[in-house]
Every structure is written in C-alpha cells, then in structure tokens.
Design a protein around this motif. Structure first.
Motif, PDB file in Angstrom:
ATOM      1  N   TYR A  40     -10.566   2.172   1.299  1.00  0.00           N
ATOM      2  CA  TYR A  40      -9.458   2.625   0.456  1.00  0.00           C
ATOM      3  C   TYR A  40      -9.118   1.520  -0.531  1.00  0.00           C
ATOM      4  O   TYR A  40      -9.107   0.341  -0.172  1.00  0.00           O
ATOM      5  CB  TYR A  40      -8.213   2.941   1.295  1.00  0.00           C
ATOM      6  CG  TYR A  40      -7.024   3.322   0.450  1.00  0.00           C
ATOM      7  CD1 TYR A  40      -6.896   4.614  -0.050  1.00  0.00           C
ATOM      8  CD2 TYR A  40      -6.066   2.386   0.097  1.00  0.00           C
ATOM      9  CE1 TYR A  40      -5.827   4.961  -0.870  1.00  0.00           C
ATOM     10  CE2 TYR A  40      -4.993   2.724  -0.719  1.00  0.00           C
ATOM     11  CZ  TYR A  40      -4.888   4.013  -1.190  1.00  0.00           C
ATOM     12  OH  TYR A  40      -3.831   4.353  -2.010  1.00  0.00           O
ATOM     13  N   ALA A  41      -8.819   1.901  -1.753  1.00  0.00           N
ATOM     14  CA  ALA A  41      -8.300   0.977  -2.760  1.00  0.00           C
ATOM     15  C   ALA A  41      -7.260   1.739  -3.563  1.00  0.00           C
ATOM     16  O   ALA A  41      -7.528   2.855  -4.018  1.00  0.00           O
ATOM     17  CB  ALA A  41      -9.422   0.479  -3.664  1.00  0.00           C
ATOM     18  N   GLY A  42      -6.078   1.167  -3.695  1.00  0.00           N
ATOM     19  CA  GLY A  42      -5.027   1.866  -4.423  1.00  0.00           C
ATOM     20  C   GLY A  42      -4.031   0.923  -5.055  1.00  0.00           C
ATOM     21  O   GLY A  42      -3.907  -0.239  -4.673  1.00  0.00           O
ATOM     22  N   LYS A  43      -3.310   1.466  -6.022  1.00  0.00           N
ATOM     23  CA  LYS A  43      -2.258   0.740  -6.723  1.00  0.00           C
ATOM     24  C   LYS A  43      -0.984   0.804  -5.894  1.00  0.00           C
ATOM     25  O   LYS A  43      -0.592   1.866  -5.421  1.00  0.00           O
ATOM     26  CB  LYS A  43      -2.038   1.409  -8.080  1.00  0.00           C
ATOM     27  CG  LYS A  43      -0.943   0.811  -8.911  1.00  0.00           C
ATOM     28  CD  LYS A  43      -0.820   1.571 -10.234  1.00  0.00           C
ATOM     29  CE  LYS A  43       0.356   1.092 -11.030  1.00  0.00           C
ATOM     30  NZ  LYS A  43       1.575   1.860 -10.769  1.00  0.00           N
ATOM     31  N   GLY A  44      -0.351  -0.340  -5.709  1.00  0.00           N
ATOM     32  CA  GLY A  44       0.914  -0.370  -4.993  1.00  0.00           C
ATOM     33  C   GLY A  44       2.034   0.188  -5.845  1.00  0.00           C
ATOM     34  O   GLY A  44       2.053  -0.011  -7.059  1.00  0.00           O
ATOM     35  N   GLU A  45       2.950   0.891  -5.220  1.00  0.00           N
ATOM     36  CA  GLU A  45       4.132   1.405  -5.899  1.00  0.00           C
ATOM     37  C   GLU A  45       5.354   0.786  -5.241  1.00  0.00           C
ATOM     38  O   GLU A  45       5.234  -0.037  -4.340  1.00  0.00           O
ATOM     39  CB  GLU A  45       4.133   2.927  -5.825  1.00  0.00           C
ATOM     40  CG  GLU A  45       2.911   3.510  -6.526  1.00  0.00           C
ATOM     41  CD  GLU A  45       3.140   4.885  -7.093  1.00  0.00           C
ATOM     42  OE1 GLU A  45       4.075   5.570  -6.647  1.00  0.00           O
ATOM     43  OE2 GLU A  45       2.375   5.263  -7.980  1.00  0.00           O
ATOM     44  N   ALA A  46       6.524   1.179  -5.676  1.00  0.00           N
ATOM     45  CA  ALA A  46       7.759   0.615  -5.127  1.00  0.00           C
ATOM     46  C   ALA A  46       7.805   0.836  -3.612  1.00  0.00           C
ATOM     47  O   ALA A  46       7.571   1.941  -3.135  1.00  0.00           O
ATOM     48  CB  ALA A  46       8.968   1.261  -5.786  1.00  0.00           C
ATOM     49  N   ALA A  47       8.089  -0.223  -2.876  1.00  0.00           N
ATOM     50  CA  ALA A  47       8.149  -0.149  -1.419  1.00  0.00           C
ATOM     51  C   ALA A  47       9.361   0.653  -0.974  1.00  0.00           C
ATOM     52  O   ALA A  47      10.442   0.556  -1.557  1.00  0.00           O
ATOM     53  CB  ALA A  47       8.213  -1.551  -0.833  1.00  0.00           C
ATOM     54  N   LEU A  48       9.175   1.450   0.065  1.00  0.00           N
ATOM     55  CA  LEU A  48      10.287   2.201   0.644  1.00  0.00           C
ATOM     56  C   LEU A  48      11.051   1.367   1.655  1.00  0.00           C
ATOM     57  O   LEU A  48      12.266   1.494   1.779  1.00  0.00           O
ATOM     58  CB  LEU A  48       9.766   3.479   1.315  1.00  0.00           C
ATOM     59  CG  LEU A  48       9.124   4.500   0.383  1.00  0.00           C
ATOM     60  CD1 LEU A  48       8.599   5.683   1.190  1.00  0.00           C
ATOM     61  CD2 LEU A  48      10.118   4.974  -0.659  1.00  0.00           C
ATOM     62  N   VAL A  49      10.327   0.546   2.407  1.00  0.00           N
ATOM     63  CA  VAL A  49      10.954  -0.344   3.384  1.00  0.00           C
ATOM     64  C   VAL A  49      10.313  -1.722   3.210  1.00  0.00           C
ATOM     65  O   VAL A  49       9.133  -1.898   3.514  1.00  0.00           O
ATOM     66  CB  VAL A  49      10.731   0.148   4.833  1.00  0.00           C
ATOM     67  CG1 VAL A  49      11.347  -0.838   5.816  1.00  0.00           C
ATOM     68  CG2 VAL A  49      11.291   1.546   5.029  1.00  0.00           C
ATOM     69  N   ALA A  50      11.070  -2.657   2.687  1.00  0.00           N
ATOM     70  CA  ALA A  50      10.575  -4.023   2.495  1.00  0.00           C
ATOM     71  C   ALA A  50      11.719  -4.896   2.019  1.00  0.00           C
ATOM     72  O   ALA A  50      12.673  -4.406   1.408  1.00  0.00           O
ATOM     73  CB  ALA A  50       9.441  -4.052   1.478  1.00  0.00           C
ATOM     74  N   GLU A  51      11.600  -6.164   2.304  1.00  0.00           N
ATOM     75  CA  GLU A  51      12.551  -7.132   1.776  1.00  0.00           C
ATOM     76  C   GLU A  51      12.270  -7.315   0.286  1.00  0.00           C
ATOM     77  O   GLU A  51      11.182  -6.999  -0.208  1.00  0.00           O
ATOM     78  CB  GLU A  51      12.398  -8.471   2.503  1.00  0.00           C
ATOM     79  CG  GLU A  51      12.717  -8.412   3.987  1.00  0.00           C
ATOM     80  CD  GLU A  51      14.173  -8.100   4.265  1.00  0.00           C
ATOM     81  OE1 GLU A  51      15.049  -8.600   3.536  1.00  0.00           O
ATOM     82  OE2 GLU A  51      14.432  -7.333   5.215  1.00  0.00           O
ATOM     83  N   GLU A  52      13.221  -7.829  -0.418  1.00  0.00           N
ATOM     84  CA  GLU A  52      13.075  -8.117  -1.842  1.00  0.00           C
ATOM     85  C   GLU A  52      11.813  -8.956  -2.073  1.00  0.00           C
ATOM     86  O   GLU A  52      11.566  -9.926  -1.363  1.00  0.00           O
ATOM     87  CB  GLU A  52      14.297  -8.894  -2.334  1.00  0.00           C
ATOM     88  CG  GLU A  52      14.272  -9.247  -3.786  1.00  0.00           C
ATOM     89  CD  GLU A  52      14.551  -8.055  -4.682  1.00  0.00           C
ATOM     90  OE1 GLU A  52      14.085  -8.078  -5.821  1.00  0.00           O
ATOM     91  OE2 GLU A  52      15.240  -7.112  -4.242  1.00  0.00           O
ATOM     92  N   GLY A  53      10.994  -8.545  -3.034  1.00  0.00           N
ATOM     93  CA  GLY A  53       9.788  -9.292  -3.383  1.00  0.00           C
ATOM     94  C   GLY A  53       8.587  -9.029  -2.501  1.00  0.00           C
ATOM     95  O   GLY A  53       7.584  -9.722  -2.621  1.00  0.00           O
TER      96      GLY A  53
END
Length: 124
Positions: free
Chosen positions: A59-72
């Motif tokens: 799999y290879a994909g572009k990351g999008e805005a995280a739903l669950v993650a700390e800032e950065g």
C-alpha cells in the motif's frame, strides 16, 4: 529528526528474526519541495531493488488530516512494504547501488518512521 536507521538498530532488527517475513510501516513527512526527490527514489526502488530482493509494496497513499493524533503527528505519506525476510531488507539497504539512490530519500524527508511489523500471534 532521524530518517535513516542506525547501524546498531539494523543489526538488532535482523538478529531478532533474520529469516522471518516483515512488513515495514513507513510514515513520511516531506521536506519543503521533497516530494519530487522521493518520487525519484521510489521509482528506482520499485523498478530495481524491490524485485531484486523480493520486496513488494502492499500500500502507498497520501496522508490526510489525522482523526486521532497529537498536534504535529499527521504524516504526508504512508507505505506498507513487505520483505520476504529481515535479512533481505538488510541486503537491500546495504547494496551499494541502493545507497546511491537512498540519498534522494534522505534529501526528501524532514522526518520518518520506519517500523517493522509482524502478524499478531507471531512472536519474535
């Protein structure tokens, strides 16, 4: 920030289970204007080094805005790459021809995570 594994980490990684298959999780954060350099690197790896050492991009994909993650903690790209063994991965990254193209990866990245994974239920 580190983008390449240290020699000691590679040695420990292989010693844990040299012959067992491994799927590498790659989390990538590109440096400014680093995507083109990474494209050059990934083309060379896909065309030459993965076939040579039995690797396969799952799999290879572009990351999008995280739903669950700390800032950065969001990433620009995510890859899953399967290798037939940890020893095969080490042979690839030690290949002098690979080292020539690996510089494009280093230049492309601001930060990276390269984490080996094995299926649940399989201890190493």
């Amino acid at each position: 920030m580190a983008v390449e594994p240290a020699r000691e980490e590679l040695q420990r990684f292989v010693e844990e289970d040299p012959d067992g298959p491994v799927v590498m999780l790659n989390l990538l954060r590109f440096a400014e204007r680093g995507q083109e350099s990474y494209r050059r690197y990934s083309r060379a790896v896909a065309e030459t080094f993965l076939p040579r050492y039995g690797g396969q991009v799952l799999y290879a994909g572009k990351g999008e805005a995280a739903l669950v993650a700390e800032e950065g903690q969001s990433w620009d790209a995510v890859l899953l790459v399967r290798y037939p063994s940890r020893a095969a991965f080490l042979r690839m990254v030690s290949d002098p021809e690979y080292r020539q193209v690996a510089q494009w990866r280093t230049l492309a990245l601001q930060e990276a995570v390269l984490q080996p994974t094995v299926p649940w239920g399989r201890s190493v």
